[in-house]
Design a protein around this motif. Structure first.
Motif, PDB file in Angstrom:
ATOM      1  N   GLU A  80      32.925  -8.073  -3.973  1.00  0.00           N
ATOM      2  CA  GLU A  80      31.871  -8.718  -3.188  1.00  0.00           C
ATOM      3  C   GLU A  80      30.616  -7.856  -3.179  1.00  0.00           C
ATOM      4  N   ILE A  81      29.510  -8.475  -3.503  1.00  0.00           N
ATOM      5  CA  ILE A  81      28.203  -7.809  -3.504  1.00  0.00           C
ATOM      6  C   ILE A  81      27.374  -8.397  -2.376  1.00  0.00           C
ATOM      7  N   SER A  82      26.733  -7.555  -1.601  1.00  0.00           N
ATOM      8  CA  SER A  82      25.845  -8.029  -0.534  1.00  0.00           C
ATOM      9  C   SER A  82      24.428  -7.565  -0.818  1.00  0.00           C
ATOM     10  N   LEU A  83      23.488  -8.478  -0.690  1.00  0.00           N
ATOM     11  CA  LEU A  83      22.086  -8.190  -0.969  1.00  0.00           C
ATOM     12  C   LEU A  83      21.237  -8.557   0.245  1.00  0.00           C
ATOM     13  N   PRO A  84      20.520  -7.602   0.822  1.00  0.00           N
ATOM     14  CA  PRO A  84      19.602  -7.946   1.907  1.00  0.00           C
ATOM     15  C   PRO A  84      18.376  -8.644   1.339  1.00  0.00           C
ATOM     16  N   LEU A  85      17.853  -9.615   2.043  1.00  0.00           N
ATOM     17  CA  LEU A  85      16.674 -10.331   1.581  1.00  0.00           C
ATOM     18  C   LEU A  85      15.969 -10.962   2.769  1.00  0.00           C
ATOM     19  N   ARG A  86      14.848 -11.607   2.489  1.00  0.00           N
ATOM     20  CA  ARG A  86      14.118 -12.361   3.504  1.00  0.00           C
ATOM     21  C   ARG A  86      14.002 -13.804   3.018  1.00  0.00           C
ATOM     22  N   VAL A  87      14.061 -14.733   3.946  1.00  0.00           N
ATOM     23  CA  VAL A  87      14.085 -16.153   3.603  1.00  0.00           C
ATOM     24  C   VAL A  87      13.026 -16.898   4.402  1.00  0.00           C
ATOM     25  N   MET A  88      12.360 -17.860   3.737  1.00  0.00           N
ATOM     26  CA  MET A  88      11.332 -18.654   4.407  1.00  0.00           C
ATOM     27  C   MET A  88      11.429 -20.105   3.949  1.00  0.00           C
ATOM     28  N   VAL A  89      11.165 -21.032   4.853  1.00  0.00           N
ATOM     29  CA  VAL A  89      11.082 -22.450   4.486  1.00  0.00           C
ATOM     30  C   VAL A  89       9.870 -22.643   3.574  1.00  0.00           C
ATOM     31  N   ARG A  90      10.018 -23.443   2.522  1.00  0.00           N
ATOM     32  CA  ARG A  90       8.904 -23.678   1.599  1.00  0.00           C
ATOM     33  C   ARG A  90       8.776 -25.178   1.336  1.00  0.00           C
ATOM     34  N   GLY A  91       7.785 -25.515   0.501  1.00  0.00           N
ATOM     35  CA  GLY A  91       7.581 -26.908   0.123  1.00  0.00           C
ATOM     36  C   GLY A  91       6.418 -27.542   0.853  1.00  0.00           C
ATOM     37  N   ARG A  93       5.916 -31.767   1.218  1.00  0.00           N
ATOM     38  CA  ARG A  93       6.520 -32.917   1.896  1.00  0.00           C
ATOM     39  C   ARG A  93       7.904 -32.582   2.447  1.00  0.00           C
ATOM     40  N   ARG A  94       8.666 -31.806   1.702  1.00  0.00           N
ATOM     41  CA  ARG A  94      10.035 -31.517   2.104  1.00  0.00           C
ATOM     42  C   ARG A  94      10.136 -30.546   3.286  1.00  0.00           C
ATOM     43  N   ARG A  95       9.010 -29.981   3.702  1.00  0.00           N
ATOM     44  CA  ARG A  95       9.011 -29.160   4.924  1.00  0.00           C
ATOM     45  C   ARG A  95       9.046 -30.033   6.174  1.00  0.00           C
ATOM     46  N   ASP A  96       8.643 -31.292   6.015  1.00  0.00           N
ATOM     47  CA  ASP A  96       8.573 -32.220   7.137  1.00  0.00           C
ATOM     48  C   ASP A  96       9.978 -32.488   7.667  1.00  0.00           C
ATOM     49  N   VAL A  97      10.174 -32.271   8.959  1.00  0.00           N
ATOM     50  CA  VAL A  97      11.499 -32.434   9.559  1.00  0.00           C
ATOM     51  C   VAL A  97      11.979 -33.880   9.497  1.00  0.00           C
ATOM     52  N   THR A  98      11.060 -34.839   9.393  1.00  0.00           N
ATOM     53  CA  THR A  98      11.461 -36.243   9.278  1.00  0.00           C
ATOM     54  C   THR A  98      11.887 -36.593   7.862  1.00  0.00           C
ATOM     55  N   VAL A  99      11.612 -35.711   6.906  1.00  0.00           N
ATOM     56  CA  VAL A  99      11.969 -35.941   5.507  1.00  0.00           C
ATOM     57  C   VAL A  99      13.250 -35.194   5.147  1.00  0.00           C
ATOM     58  N   CYS A 100      13.262 -33.884   5.421  1.00  0.00           N
ATOM     59  CA  CYS A 100      14.399 -33.043   5.053  1.00  0.00           C
ATOM     60  C   CYS A 100      15.076 -32.459   6.284  1.00  0.00           C
ATOM     61  N   ARG A 101      16.344 -32.766   6.423  1.00  0.00           N
ATOM     62  CA  ARG A 101      17.120 -32.109   7.475  1.00  0.00           C
ATOM     63  C   ARG A 101      17.268 -30.620   7.159  1.00  0.00           C
ATOM     64  N   PHE A 102      17.434 -30.310   5.867  1.00  0.00           N
ATOM     65  CA  PHE A 102      17.581 -28.927   5.418  1.00  0.00           C
ATOM     66  C   PHE A 102      16.555 -28.697   4.315  1.00  0.00           C
ATOM     67  N   PRO A 103      15.413 -28.096   4.626  1.00  0.00           N
ATOM     68  CA  PRO A 103      14.311 -27.977   3.665  1.00  0.00           C
ATOM     69  C   PRO A 103      14.576 -26.938   2.586  1.00  0.00           C
ATOM     70  N   PRO A 104      13.829 -26.975   1.498  1.00  0.00           N
ATOM     71  CA  PRO A 104      13.953 -25.946   0.462  1.00  0.00           C
ATOM     72  C   PRO A 104      13.533 -24.585   0.996  1.00  0.00           C
ATOM     73  N   LEU A 105      14.036 -23.541   0.361  1.00  0.00           N
ATOM     74  CA  LEU A 105      13.809 -22.178   0.836  1.00  0.00           C
ATOM     75  C   LEU A 105      13.213 -21.300  -0.254  1.00  0.00           C
ATOM     76  N   MET A 106      12.514 -20.256   0.191  1.00  0.00           N
ATOM     77  CA  MET A 106      12.061 -19.195  -0.702  1.00  0.00           C
ATOM     78  C   MET A 106      12.901 -17.960  -0.407  1.00  0.00           C
ATOM     79  N   LEU A 107      13.566 -17.431  -1.432  1.00  0.00           N
ATOM     80  CA  LEU A 107      14.362 -16.222  -1.290  1.00  0.00           C
ATOM     81  C   LEU A 107      13.536 -15.045  -1.786  1.00  0.00           C
ATOM     82  N   LEU A 126      12.471 -16.203  -5.464  1.00  0.00           N
ATOM     83  CA  LEU A 126      13.130 -17.324  -6.115  1.00  0.00           C
ATOM     84  C   LEU A 126      13.078 -18.554  -5.214  1.00  0.00           C
ATOM     85  N   LYS A 127      12.680 -19.680  -5.803  1.00  0.00           N
ATOM     86  CA  LYS A 127      12.719 -20.948  -5.070  1.00  0.00           C
ATOM     87  C   LYS A 127      14.148 -21.477  -5.088  1.00  0.00           C
ATOM     88  N   LEU A 128      14.623 -21.887  -3.912  1.00  0.00           N
ATOM     89  CA  LEU A 128      15.931 -22.513  -3.811  1.00  0.00           C
ATOM     90  C   LEU A 128      15.733 -23.962  -3.370  1.00  0.00           C
TER      91      LEU A 128
END
Length: 362
Positions: A80-91, A93-107, A126-128
């Motif tokens: 098992e490898i563990s990597l610390p990182l920071r994550v942010m919501v991106r996008g 239209r898909r950032r809109d809570v009425t569009v995406c329950r789970f929006p795309p992320l930036m890793l 990396l875009k997820l």
């Protein structure tokens, strides 16, 4: 007293044991099994992302910030490898809570804290693309990228993933969903030994490489995507090896494509079409020899393109059937001279005279 006799092979084993013991005492560790680079492996990448998701998923505004997270995955040796990182919501239209329950992320991976030899080595941001409104649409958009990889080396590489999202505070139930990672634009340009052209430089379609532009335009028509613009650099990157070369356009973000069929996708009213599944050619016209070359190219890749969909095991049977049917209708147009002339050539000529610019891109 009888002498102790050590066999030659046993002596070699004893020597190796002593050497290994010395290395371990000096802090040496066995080398990690070699892993393929992130975007050079077709296997589904499984990893776990741990973060305060309740806080992260609420942070969708224009002033959103990065949140601490940890990524866990098993390397080629099973460790098992563990990597610390920071994550942010991106996008957008898909950032809109009425569009995406789970929006795309930036890793945002932390290179200084990344162990050597991991599958993420050399990666930074990396875009997820996440499940948003359903995994089926993730798979369909992922496959669009894979199709363009066949047609053009100047394209974004992607990696299909199966992600376990785990809340660090235990306030949400863990969920396992398909997603995919997209190659960073700077990494893509570096891989191709090219440079990204700054988006502030306004460059029209007639100033880019004509064959690359014709290929991209026909590809966007094939997948039923009108959500792009070269001069406004909307879902398009431009690359060039030097300042004297004609730029090459590279497309991304295909969630509004008809072949994807996302339920929230709708065409802008300016275009005069009722559904994103309705194709509309959005480029200028090209010389006959370039049109013929592009038709020949797409025909030559027809079997591999269909195979991209047929070989995607997670894609549903209905999703496969709908996608192939949508591709069938494209090939029926480009291989019918009158239809090609009406839907591609004549529309391109009209676009040259009066191009419809979508509101909001200006």
């Amino acid at each position: 007293m009888l002498p102790i006799v050590i066999h030659r092979n046993n002596r070699r084993m004893a020597d190796r044991f002593v050497y290994l013991l010395v290395f371990l005492l000096l802090g040496w560790q066995p080398a990690r099994a070699q892993e393929k680079p992130l975007f050079e492996d077709e296997a589904v990448l499984q990893f776990k992302l741990v973060a305060d998701f309740q806080k992260l998923l609420k942070d969708r505004g224009d002033d959103r910030k990065y949140h601490a997270a940890t990524l866990f995955y098993q390397d080629a040796a099973g460790g098992e490898i563990s990597l610390p990182l920071r994550v942010m919501v991106r996008g957008n239209r898909r950032r809109d809570v009425t569009v995406c329950r789970f929006p795309p992320l930036m890793l945002n991976l932390i290179r200084k804290k990344m162990p050597a030899g991991t599958v993420f080595e050399g990666q930074n941001k990396l875009k997820l693309v996440t499940h948003c409104v359903g995994e089926e649409y993730v798979l369909r958009e992922y496959l669009v990228y894979k199709v363009y990889n066949l047609l053009a080396e100047e394209s974004f590489r992607v990696r299909l993933c199966q992600v376990t999202y785990e809340d660090s505070l235990g306030k949400r139930k863990p969920e396992v969903r398909y997603a995919f990672l997209i190659e960073d634009d700077k990494s893509m340009a570096s891989r191709l030994d090219m440079k990204l052209i700054p988006s502030k430089m306004r460059i029209s379609m007639d100033l880019v490489d004509p064959k690359a532009m014709a290929r991209l335009a026909l590809f966007q028509y094939m997948i039923g995507n009108t959500d792009w613009s070269v001069p406004y650099r909307h879902n398009i990157d431009l690359l060039a090896p030097d300042s004297l070369s004609e730029p090459i356009p590279v497309p991304f973000d295909f969630d509004y494509a008809g072949i994807v069929g996302a339920p929230y996708a709708a065409p802008p009213p300016e275009l005069g079409i009722k559904s994103v599944k309705q194709r509309l050619y959005r480029a200028y016209t090209f010389p006959d020899n370039i049109h013929r070359e592009m038709v020949n190219t797409f025909n030559a890749y027809r079997t591999p393109i269909y195979a991209v969909y047929r070989q995607c095991e997670p894609l549903s049977k209905s999703g496969l059937r709908q996608s192939l049917k949508y591709l069938d209708s494209f090939y029926a147009i480009i291989n019918h001279p009158r239809k090609f002339d009406r839907e591609i050539v004549k529309v391109g000529e009209r676009n040259e005279k009066a191009y419809v610019t979508v509101k909001g891109l200006k």
